[in-house]
Design a protein around this motif. Structure first.
Motif, mmCIF file in Angstrom:
data_model
loop_
_atom_site.group_PDB
_atom_site.id
_atom_site.type_symbol
_atom_site.label_atom_id
_atom_site.label_comp_id
_atom_site.label_asym_id
_atom_site.label_seq_id
_atom_site.Cartn_x
_atom_site.Cartn_y
_atom_site.Cartn_z
ATOM 1 N N VAL A 52 0.899 -1.284 -0.045
ATOM 2 C CA VAL A 52 0.070 -0.090 -0.044
ATOM 3 C C VAL A 52 0.980 1.330 0.034
ATOM 4 O O VAL A 52 1.861 1.421 0.716
ATOM 5 N N ALA A 53 0.537 2.324 -0.915
ATOM 6 C CA ALA A 53 1.241 3.481 -0.989
ATOM 7 C C ALA A 53 0.245 4.619 -1.037
ATOM 8 O O ALA A 53 -0.713 4.500 -1.631
ATOM 9 N N ILE A 54 0.823 5.699 -1.118
ATOM 10 C CA ILE A 54 0.259 6.979 -1.455
ATOM 11 C C ILE A 54 0.790 7.608 -2.631
ATOM 12 O O ILE A 54 1.909 7.948 -2.709
ATOM 13 N N MET A 55 0.080 7.822 -3.518
ATOM 14 C CA MET A 55 0.453 8.376 -5.007
ATOM 15 C C MET A 55 0.268 10.024 -5.262
ATOM 16 O O MET A 55 -1.052 10.170 -4.718
ATOM 17 N N ASP A 56 0.729 10.996 -5.896
ATOM 18 C CA ASP A 56 0.213 11.982 -6.368
ATOM 19 C C ASP A 56 -0.164 11.896 -7.675
ATOM 20 O O ASP A 56 -0.234 10.687 -8.257
ATOM 21 N N GLY B 240 1.990 10.905 6.161
ATOM 22 C CA GLY B 240 1.457 12.332 6.558
ATOM 23 C C GLY B 240 0.792 13.142 5.571
ATOM 24 O O GLY B 240 -0.146 14.013 5.814
ATOM 25 N N THR B 241 1.208 12.783 4.402
ATOM 26 C CA THR B 241 0.833 13.635 3.044
ATOM 27 C C THR B 241 -0.312 12.802 2.273
ATOM 28 O O THR B 241 -0.316 11.609 2.296
ATOM 29 N N THR B 242 -1.338 13.750 2.198
ATOM 30 C CA THR B 242 -2.419 13.180 1.382
ATOM 31 C C THR B 242 -2.361 12.931 -0.032
ATOM 32 O O THR B 242 -1.973 13.748 -0.525
ATOM 33 N N GLY B 243 -2.842 11.910 -0.556
ATOM 34 C CA GLY B 243 -2.850 11.679 -1.792
ATOM 35 C C GLY B 243 -3.741 10.560 -2.337
ATOM 36 O O GLY B 243 -4.729 10.162 -1.387
ATOM 37 N N GLU B 244 -3.329 9.616 -3.346
ATOM 38 C CA GLU B 244 -4.485 8.629 -3.839
ATOM 39 C C GLU B 244 -3.716 7.444 -3.217
ATOM 40 O O GLU B 244 -2.680 7.072 -3.291
ATOM 41 N N GLY C 73 -8.701 5.226 -6.315
ATOM 42 C CA GLY C 73 -9.530 6.232 -6.563
ATOM 43 C C GLY C 73 -10.013 6.730 -5.063
ATOM 44 O O GLY C 73 -10.674 7.670 -5.023
ATOM 45 N N ASP C 74 -9.318 6.155 -3.972
ATOM 46 C CA ASP C 74 -9.688 6.531 -2.558
ATOM 47 C C ASP C 74 -8.573 7.702 -2.300
ATOM 48 O O ASP C 74 -7.198 7.624 -2.492
ATOM 49 N N GLN C 75 -8.900 8.574 -1.510
ATOM 50 C CA GLN C 75 -7.991 9.608 -1.021
ATOM 51 C C GLN C 75 -7.599 9.328 0.484
ATOM 52 O O GLN C 75 -8.445 9.035 1.136
ATOM 53 N N GLY C 76 -6.518 9.529 0.646
ATOM 54 C CA GLY C 76 -5.847 8.930 2.117
ATOM 55 C C GLY C 76 -4.535 9.404 2.337
ATOM 56 O O GLY C 76 -3.813 10.007 1.578
ATOM 57 N N HIS C 77 -3.984 9.091 3.653
ATOM 58 C CA HIS C 77 -2.684 9.326 4.027
ATOM 59 C C HIS C 77 -2.066 8.100 4.837
ATOM 60 O O HIS C 77 -2.859 7.514 5.463
ATOM 61 N N LEU C 78 -1.072 7.813 4.860
ATOM 62 C CA LEU C 78 -0.427 6.811 5.730
ATOM 63 C C LEU C 78 0.335 7.642 7.121
ATOM 64 O O LEU C 78 1.028 8.553 6.929
ATOM 65 N N ASP C 79 0.032 7.206 8.346
ATOM 66 C CA ASP C 79 0.896 7.861 9.328
ATOM 67 C C ASP C 79 2.319 7.157 9.575
ATOM 68 O O ASP C 79 2.681 6.239 8.723
ATOM 69 N N VAL C 80 2.885 7.614 10.442
ATOM 70 C CA VAL C 80 4.411 7.147 10.606
ATOM 71 C C VAL C 80 4.597 5.885 10.805
ATOM 72 O O VAL C 80 5.330 5.239 10.638
ATOM 73 N N ASP C 81 3.426 5.193 11.573
ATOM 74 C CA ASP C 81 3.388 3.590 11.863
ATOM 75 C C ASP C 81 2.686 2.710 10.756
ATOM 76 O O ASP C 81 2.657 1.828 10.915
ATOM 77 N N GLY C 82 2.149 3.385 9.564
ATOM 78 C CA GLY C 82 1.941 2.701 8.608
ATOM 79 C C GLY C 82 0.438 2.513 8.466
ATOM 80 O O GLY C 82 -0.099 1.590 7.622
#
Length: 634
Positions: A355-359, A368-372, A403-412
């Motif tokens: 699982v990752a967050i992309m721009d 901590g950064t919001t993306g897809e 297609g979902d927006q979200g973020h990962l915290d420092v603990d994953g």
């Protein structure tokens, strides 16, 4: 697709745990007499009997010319027969379940899109699926059940059980086992093919996350035409060697009786089902105490934190919220079991795929950064069927963009903030409706809440919300808006918050935000009521002038009529000299109708008058005050 031909027993010995056939075979070999499936009013279907039913179904399909890769549409009510149909048909062909509640036009679309080679229907039932299949010339298998037979055992086309097996090719790990359509909440439904390997991997991921063992018993109340029910409840149990009770659909009235009868150790459901269960939990507290469970799981939609806490209090067990989607064969993340940390509001840690967050450019974002949200792994589909444009949009360097927006915290831990296609663009301000849902749900009177977009002539979109209240806890719309104003930025506060008896949902219980405005149009309409005071009339006439409208009633919402912040400034600028008081612009955001704004302005005018009188009295001597009051100083 490989051309090799294997018997079921040979395949079970040679394949890894990457096909449903192999799972069923190993389960039978471990203990053929152990319970596999249960259902109300039926005897137990053992692992050995389930294996025999697979032989029977496979023979019937082969005899009818159905081969691996052929799509068999199945239109059956929820219950053990549909569960067994999935577990057996998918070993020999591609299983394609359809919601029995679909209309004729729906079946025409889905059966055509699937290019179904056959349809399995309840014997003799006159239904839209039958009419469409006959019109399209699709062969029909008539499924007959016997109430005295074990749960899930059935006969096709009235043919008796046959012990023999015609050797043929069986579904291997890379053959498509299941085809489902996306829910279509924001676009045309897309067809998602899932391989044997996809499904088995996801089922193992769920079984691992929940620490399922052969001693567990699941209670399946989810529809089995949906990935949550098929994999999250059914196949996860089967792969763990656990038994599962297949309910004939969800019923809050019957749920607690099922606890007494079947004594499940866990169940999984969507938040709307959990809400219905909680509504009756207090009067069934004794039943819950008699039948302690190990855990409760929630998936397929955001679980409000207040509801999570209510579930944990009612059942006395951890509530495990997870995150899934059809394209991932259900589970992507899950909160861990105790003693590891569960974070309310989070859908947990990666529980299978990466699982990752992309721009927007496909670059990975830091914690901590919001993306897809993006995923990849062996449980993820290789792509939508016959839809290269959708695949190009959805996949970036092997990662599926959810297609979902979200973020990962420092603990994953993953936090979902909304669907990208559901983000409301209110005059350039991007508003995540789930944030508004969460705030409204903290109000003691609110049981359910959903924020959604409505068209607006100058802002593009405006924010509205609908709520269902707890019985006996009424609250006014103005009070709900004041509650939201104290907790949200002004741009995120809904212009209207309407109270409804129920919130419209799709067939799997998901809120369809894009359709809310149309669904709730009657509730959003405001009947004209003439202004009832001079102040209301002044406000209404001022709004008419600024917005160019011919008639504004006392309960008409300024912003719902097409007002915005610039026009709010104009309204207040016209009211100030007319009322001879200072009026801040934010008052119109807080009190957007002539009726409520007039009450606030009249209160302020009264305060100004009293303040002026007090100031004048301060200038007088005690003797002058005494003469004015007619009360001599003693």
């Amino acid at each position: 697709m490989s051309a090799q031909k294997l018997t079921p027993n040979t395949l079970c010995k040679t394949a890894g745990a990457d096909s449903i056939l192999q799972i069923l075979g190993r389960s039978k070999d471990a203990d053929p007499d152990k319970a596999a499936l249960l259902a109300p009013g039926r005897t137990v279907l053992t692992r050995g009997a389930l294996w025999a039913q697979f032989h029977y179904v496979g023979h019937a399909l082969v005899k009818a010319g159905i081969r691996r890769g052929d799509r068999v549409a199945v239109v059956l009510p929820d219950g053990p027969e549909l569960a067994v149909a999935f577990l057996t048909v998918s070993c020999c062909a591609t299983f394609a379940p359809l919601n029995p509640a679909y209309r004729t036009e729906d079946f025409d679309f889905y059966l055509g899109d699937l290019k179904a080679k056959a349809v399995i229907l309840p014997a003799g039932e006159d239904c839209p699926a039958r009419a469409v299949a006959e019109k399209r010339g699709i062969p029909i298998f008539e499924l007959t059940t016997d109430a005295k037979a074990p749960a899930g055992q059935f006969v096709l086309n009235s043919e008796p059980q046959v012990p023999s097996w015609d050797e043929t090719g069986f579904a291997g790990p890379d053959d498509v086992a299941l085809v489902l359509h996306t829910s279509g909440t924001t676009s045309r439904p897309k067809m998602v093919p899932l391989t044997q390997r996809n499904l088995c991997c996801s089922a193992r991921n769920i079984a691992t996350a929940l620490a399922l063992t052969p001693d567990d018993r699941g209670l399946c109340v989810m529809p089995l035409f949906h990935i949550h029910g098929l994999i999250g409840a059914l196949l996860s149990s089967v792969v763990a060697g656990a038994s599962v009770m297949c309910a004939p659909g969800f019923s809050a009235d019957h749920f607690f009786a099922w606890l007494d009868e079947f004594k499940p150790s866990w169940f999984t459901a969507v938040p709307t089902m959990h809400q219905a269960i909680i509504a009756s939990a207090a009067k069934h507290a004794a039943t819950i105490r008699r039948n302690p469970m190990r855990l409760v799981r929630s998936s397929s939609a955001a679980l409000p934190v207040p509801l999570l806490l209510q579930l944990e209090e009612a059942f006395g067990v951890p509530v495990i919220e997870s995150y899934g989607m059809t394209e991932a064969s259900h589970q992507m993340t899950s909160n861990p079991l105790p003693p590891r940390a569960r974070k309310p509001g989070s859908v947990g840690l990666a529980a299978g795929p990466e699982v990752a967050i992309m721009d927007e450019a496909g670059q990975f974002l830091a914690a901590g950064t919001t993306g897809e949200v993006a995923i990849r792994g062996p449980n993820v589909t290789h792509g939508y069927d016959n839809d290269p444009a959708a695949n190009a949009r959805a996949f970036t360097n092997g990662w599926l963009r959810t297609g979902d927006q979200g973020h990962l915290d420092v603990d994953g831990y993953l936090f979902i903030t909304g669907r990208l296609k559901e983000i409301i663009n209110r005059g350039g301000e991007k508003v995540a409706p789930q944030e508004i849902d969460g705030v409204l749900l903290t109000h003691p009177s609110v049981q359910q809440a959903v924020a959604f977009a409505v068209p607006h002539p100058s802002l593009g979109e405006d924010v509205y919300a609908a709520v269902v209240l707890h019985t006996g806890l009424p609250v006014a719309e103005t009070a709900l808006r004041e509650f939201a104003l104290a907790r949200l930025l002004p741009a995120k506060v809904p212009t209207r918050i309407v109270v409804v008896n129920e919130i419209p949902r799709g067939p799997t219980g998901k809120i369809q935000r894009k359709k809310m405005a149309a669904h709730l149009a009657p509730a959003l309409a405001t009947a004209y009521e003439a202004p009832a005071s001079k102040t209301e009339t002044l406000i209404a006439k001022t709004i008419e002038t600024v917005l160019g409208r011919s008639q504004v009633g006392r309960n008409d919402n300024f912003f719902a009529l097409g007002g915005d912040s610039l026009r709010a400034v104009q309204v207040m600028a016209r009211l100030r000299p007319a009322l001879a008081i200072e009026i801040p612009v934010f008052l119109l955001f807080q009190y957007p109708t002539p009726a409520v704004l007039a009450l606030e302005l009249e209160r302020r005018i009264e305060e100004v008058d009293l303040a002026a009188l007090a100031a004048e009295l301060e200038k007088l001597s005690p003797e002058e005050i005494d003469r004015l009051l007619g009360d001599p100083i003693r």
